[in-house]
Design an enzyme around this catalytic site. Structure first.
Site, short mmCIF file in Angstrom:
data_model
loop_
_atom_site.label_atom_id
_atom_site.label_comp_id
_atom_site.label_asym_id
_atom_site.label_seq_id
_atom_site.Cartn_x
_atom_site.Cartn_y
_atom_site.Cartn_z
CB THR A 1 -11.66 -5.02 -0.23
OG1 THR A 1 -12.70 -4.96 -1.20
CG2 THR A 1 -10.72 -6.28 -0.71
CD GLU A 2 -13.04 1.28 3.85
OE1 GLU A 2 -12.44 1.85 3.16
OE2 GLU A 2 -13.11 1.56 4.95
CG ASP B 1 -7.12 6.23 -8.87
OD1 ASP B 1 -8.12 6.33 -9.56
OD2 ASP B 1 -6.44 6.85 -8.32
CG ASN C 1 4.96 3.33 -6.72
OD1 ASN C 1 4.26 2.53 -7.27
ND2 ASN C 1 5.33 4.61 -7.09
CB ALA C 2 3.37 -2.66 -6.47
CG LEU D 1 -8.52 -7.48 -4.60
CD1 LEU D 1 -8.84 -8.09 -3.51
CD2 LEU D 1 -9.18 -8.13 -5.79
CD GLU E 1 -2.69 1.32 0.21
OE1 GLU E 1 -2.75 2.80 -0.26
OE2 GLU E 1 -3.31 0.80 -0.34
CB ILE E 2 1.60 3.68 -2.53
CG1 ILE E 2 2.37 4.92 -2.77
CG2 ILE E 2 0.03 4.61 -2.81
CD1 ILE E 2 2.66 5.10 -4.23
#
Length: 296
Positions: A271-272, A196, A173-174, A193, A129-130
């Site tokens: 997920t949320e 953006d 940052n993948a 998932l 997660e960035i």
């Protein structure tokens, strides 16, 4: 409205409120080091104390820490039961024998990780997660859950297999550094998932699925491994499916083949964002692909 500077944005992100009286630095990623033992009870964090922007600019230099190569990565703070610390005299039996196998890229608040961890307690999973405060939330969530599990009696019905020792999160940052963390063919599953959507044409180069990035994902995903995509945006689904279908190393998997797959069900619902779509009675679009064998 005036624009904030980069430093102001970073300062805002770092205002992730403490869910406990303990300060867990990003380097420990929610795992108590030996010096932090017996410092008190942790509490499950509350999202309202973790401010974050909905999106991050993946092209900005976020001053991220990443290893020069996968062999240089110290996993002991993420999975202390599975890896020995650098200053440890000798590894314990079973340590340093596993590698991370599943990666949730853009893991958000960690819903998928927390759902899958007890289902597959022998599989090491990593969220990437960035956003600073979101990473801090998942860090605290894992730390608190691990501690609460360790305090439960062995016969408790709330005791989960593995006690969440097989899951962790890292701020990364993948799109830039995924090959710094994983060896060739190391992963067997990789998840994208509700990423953006970047609706504007000039922003589409920042989408997590592009022809150039697919080469990176194919590199770290072993032949036979599965890439999962789920989104509530039909245009983004079509975009991802189009580029994956056109890549020679990804083979589409019919949704009917994964109909009873508990992993896909968790990807769709845990997920949320997935829960939000369900509350709003929206549609979810799924596309899964199997990594092809390497060409001769």
């Amino acid at each position: 409205m005036s624009k904030r500077t980069h430093d102001q944005v970073e300062a805002t992100e770092m205002e992730a409120g403490p869910s406990t009286g303990i300060s867990l630095t990003p380097s420990t990623n929610g795992v108590n080091t030996p010096d932090q033992a017996n410092v008190g009870l942790l509490q499950i964090p509350q999202k309202r104390f973790y401010r974050q922007r909905a999106h991050a600019n993946v092209f900005v230099d976020h001053e991220l820490d990443y290893p020069k190569s996968p062999s240089a990565m110290d996993w002991s703070f993420h999975y202390p039961q599975y890896f020995s610390y650098p200053d440890q005299a000798e590894p314990l039996p079973g340590q340093n024998t596993k590698k991370v196998e599943w990666a949730d890229v853009g893991c958000g608040f960690g819903g998928l990780l927390m759902a899958l961890a007890p289902m597959f307690p022998d599989t090491l999973m990593l969220g990437m997660e960035i956003r600073t405060s979101v990473t801090k939330y998942v860090t605290d969530r894992i730390a608190a859950t691990r501690q609460s599990q360790s305090l439960l009696p062995s016969e408790s019905s709330e005791k989960k297999p593995g006690e969440y020792q097989n899951v962790s999160v890292i701020r990364a940052n993948a799109m830039k550094h995924i090959t710094n963390f994983f060896d060739k063919g190391q992963l067997s599953k990789i998840f994208f998932l509700f990423p953006d959507p970047h609706f504007k044409n000039r922003k589409q180069k920042a989408r997590i699925i592009t022809p150039g990035l697919l080469a990176e994902y194919a590199y770290v995903l072993k032949p036979g491994g599965i890439l999962y995509t789920v989104t509530d945006v039909k245009d983004l689904h079509d975009w991802m499916a189009h580029h994956l279908n056109n890549h020679p190393l990804f083979i589409p998997i019919p949704n009917s083949e994964l109909e009873d797959d508990p992993i896909l069900e968790a990807a769709r619902t845990s997920t949320e964002e997935g829960k939000k779509v369900e509350r709003n009675k929206g549609d979810k679009w799924v596309a899964c692909f199997r990594r092809a064998e390497n060409p001769q």
